[in-house]
Design a protein around this motif. Structure first.
Motif, short mmCIF file in Angstrom:
data_model
loop_
_atom_site.label_atom_id
_atom_site.label_comp_id
_atom_site.label_asym_id
_atom_site.label_seq_id
_atom_site.Cartn_x
_atom_site.Cartn_y
_atom_site.Cartn_z
N HIS A 71 94.95 31.09 98.57
CA HIS A 71 94.93 29.76 98.73
C HIS A 71 94.17 28.73 98.02
O HIS A 71 94.22 27.55 98.70
CB HIS A 71 95.51 29.73 100.25
N ALA A 72 93.14 29.17 97.55
CA ALA A 72 92.00 28.15 97.10
C ALA A 72 92.01 28.43 95.50
O ALA A 72 92.54 29.22 94.74
CB ALA A 72 90.62 28.97 97.57
N LEU A 73 91.45 27.25 95.03
CA LEU A 73 91.35 27.15 93.40
C LEU A 73 90.15 28.32 93.48
O LEU A 73 88.99 28.38 93.85
CB LEU A 73 90.75 26.03 93.19
N LEU A 74 90.33 29.22 92.30
CA LEU A 74 89.24 30.21 92.03
C LEU A 74 88.64 29.56 90.65
O LEU A 74 89.17 29.45 89.56
CB LEU A 74 89.69 31.35 91.75
N LEU A 75 87.28 29.10 90.87
CA LEU A 75 86.33 28.23 89.94
C LEU A 75 85.27 29.08 89.52
O LEU A 75 85.12 30.23 90.19
CB LEU A 75 86.04 26.88 90.31
N PHE A 76 84.45 28.71 88.64
CA PHE A 76 82.97 29.24 88.61
C PHE A 76 81.87 28.38 89.21
O PHE A 76 81.89 27.11 88.93
CB PHE A 76 82.87 29.64 87.03
N ALA A 77 80.91 28.85 89.76
CA ALA A 77 79.78 28.03 90.61
C ALA A 77 78.83 27.37 89.38
O ALA A 77 78.63 26.33 89.45
CB ALA A 77 79.02 29.14 91.16
N THR A 78 78.61 28.09 88.36
CA THR A 78 77.90 27.26 87.28
C THR A 78 78.64 27.52 85.78
O THR A 78 79.37 28.46 85.70
CB THR A 78 76.53 27.92 87.13
N ARG A 79 78.21 26.68 84.78
CA ARG A 79 78.47 27.04 83.32
C ARG A 79 78.29 28.53 82.93
O ARG A 79 78.91 29.33 82.45
CB ARG A 79 77.86 26.06 82.46
N ILE A 80 76.86 28.98 83.49
CA ILE A 80 76.44 30.24 82.98
C ILE A 80 77.53 31.35 83.62
O ILE A 80 77.67 32.32 82.82
CB ILE A 80 75.09 30.41 83.49
N ASP A 81 77.72 31.05 84.75
CA ASP A 81 78.77 32.10 85.26
C ASP A 81 80.00 32.19 84.52
O ASP A 81 80.69 33.23 84.30
CB ASP A 81 79.14 31.59 86.93
N ALA A 82 80.46 30.65 84.16
CA ALA A 82 81.83 31.01 83.49
C ALA A 82 81.77 31.63 82.01
O ALA A 82 82.40 32.20 81.53
CB ALA A 82 82.25 29.38 83.26
N PHE A 166 87.57 27.29 96.34
CA PHE A 166 87.60 25.77 96.61
C PHE A 166 88.66 25.45 97.18
O PHE A 166 89.63 25.66 96.58
CB PHE A 166 87.05 25.05 95.34
N GLN A 167 88.47 24.75 98.46
CA GLN A 167 89.77 24.19 99.06
C GLN A 167 89.27 22.48 99.29
O GLN A 167 88.40 22.29 99.73
CB GLN A 167 90.22 24.46 100.18
N GLY A 168 90.13 21.60 98.55
CA GLY A 168 89.54 20.13 98.54
C GLY A 168 90.26 19.51 97.16
O GLY A 168 90.93 20.14 96.45
N THR A 169 89.71 18.31 96.90
CA THR A 169 90.03 17.53 95.70
C THR A 169 88.88 17.69 94.68
O THR A 169 87.75 17.58 95.00
CB THR A 169 90.23 16.16 96.36
N LEU A 170 89.53 17.86 93.56
CA LEU A 170 88.52 17.60 92.35
C LEU A 170 88.80 16.66 91.37
O LEU A 170 90.18 16.24 91.24
CB LEU A 170 88.73 19.27 91.64
N GLU A 171 87.83 16.16 90.62
CA GLU A 171 88.10 15.10 89.54
C GLU A 171 87.43 15.55 88.34
O GLU A 171 86.49 16.48 88.51
CB GLU A 171 87.62 13.58 90.06
N PRO A 172 87.95 15.36 87.36
CA PRO A 172 87.17 15.59 86.18
C PRO A 172 86.02 14.97 85.76
O PRO A 172 85.61 13.98 86.28
CB PRO A 172 88.16 15.18 84.95
N VAL A 173 85.06 15.76 85.03
CA VAL A 173 83.80 15.33 84.68
C VAL A 173 83.65 14.76 83.40
O VAL A 173 84.18 15.36 82.48
CB VAL A 173 82.55 16.30 85.06
N THR A 174 83.54 13.39 83.39
CA THR A 174 83.54 12.86 82.09
C THR A 174 82.01 12.64 81.44
O THR A 174 81.10 12.32 82.41
CB THR A 174 84.11 11.26 82.08
N ARG A 175 81.81 13.29 80.55
CA ARG A 175 80.42 13.33 80.27
C ARG A 175 80.04 12.28 78.86
O ARG A 175 80.90 12.20 77.92
CB ARG A 175 79.96 14.73 79.52
N HIS A 176 78.95 11.64 78.87
CA HIS A 176 78.94 10.46 77.85
C HIS A 176 77.52 11.14 77.27
O HIS A 176 76.40 11.00 77.89
CB HIS A 176 78.59 9.12 78.43
N TYR A 177 77.63 11.65 75.97
CA TYR A 177 76.57 12.22 75.32
C TYR A 177 75.96 11.13 74.51
O TYR A 177 76.66 10.45 73.70
CB TYR A 177 77.02 13.32 74.67
N GLN A 178 74.79 11.21 74.58
CA GLN A 178 73.87 9.98 73.40
C GLN A 178 73.56 10.72 72.12
O GLN A 178 73.43 12.04 72.21
CB GLN A 178 72.86 9.65 74.12
N THR A 179 73.64 10.16 71.10
CA THR A 179 73.56 10.56 69.90
C THR A 179 72.22 11.00 69.54
O THR A 179 71.71 11.85 68.65
CB THR A 179 74.05 9.55 68.71
#
Length: 186
Positions: A71-82, A166-179
């Motif tokens: 009943h939970a979303l199965l995500l990864f704790a970090t980018r490295i784990d993913a 994870f059980q709860g609400t998620l929102e997308p992370v928008t990254r603004h990368y500088q050149t």
């Protein structure tokens, strides 16, 4: 770090998503904990269901405060784990994009080494006491590499891949990368 968290502090997690998937309409790689198996591969399918069944049965008996894998979303704790998951299971993430998401509001999350699932899905027969022991290690947040596991009388070692239930609400992370050329420009 405690591996069960009930909080509202922002938390960033990661998922492998299809290119056209949107949050909150998650088509997350791992929302189906039974994994991807071929229809003609009945042994793997049964083995996956049995592994998930036993983990859930054990959780209901001794770890009721933890989110259910079913009943939970199965995500990864970090980018490295993913990324480690992709290295271990390239077919399961083929064509998907790694997407960060941030918690919003209150949530419950627990962290576990998904390598325990890899061990349960190996082609071996485990008795109930061994299944209980593996389940206990999983729900207590232990890493596979901390325990001396054997497979076919040989040491079995795997790189930890920490998943977040994870059980709860998620929102997308928008990254603004500088050149890097001019400050303040994306």
């Amino acid at each position: 770090m405690d591996h069960l968290i009930k909080d509202s502090a922002p938390l960033e997690l990661y998922a492998w998503l299809d290119p056209d998937a949107e949050i909150p309409g998650w088509d997350v790689l791992c929302t189906n904990p039974f994994g991807l198996s071929l229809p003609e591969d009945h042994f793997t399918t049964v083995q996956n269901y049995f592994a998930e069944y036993h983990l859930e049965y054990y959780r209901q008996r001794l770890f009721q405060d933890f989110p259910s894998r079913l009943h939970a979303l199965l995500l990864f704790a970090t980018r490295i784990d993913a990324e480690n998951f992709r290295a271990k299971h390239p077919a399961r993430v083929f064509g998907k994009h790694l997407v960060p998401a941030r918690s919003k509001g209150t949530y419950v999350v627990s962290f576990h080494d998904s390598s325990w699932l890899d061990y349960l899905r190996l082609p071996h027969s485990l008795n109930l006491s061994t299944l209980d022991e593996v389940s206990s290690h999983y729900w207590k947040g232990r890493l596979v590499e901390e325990i001396g596991l054997l497979f076919m009388d040989e040491p079995w070692r795997e790189t930890p891949v920490i998943e977040a239930l994870f059980q709860g609400t998620l929102e997308p992370v928008t990254r603004h990368y500088q050149t890097g050329w001019l400050p303040g420009f994306s």
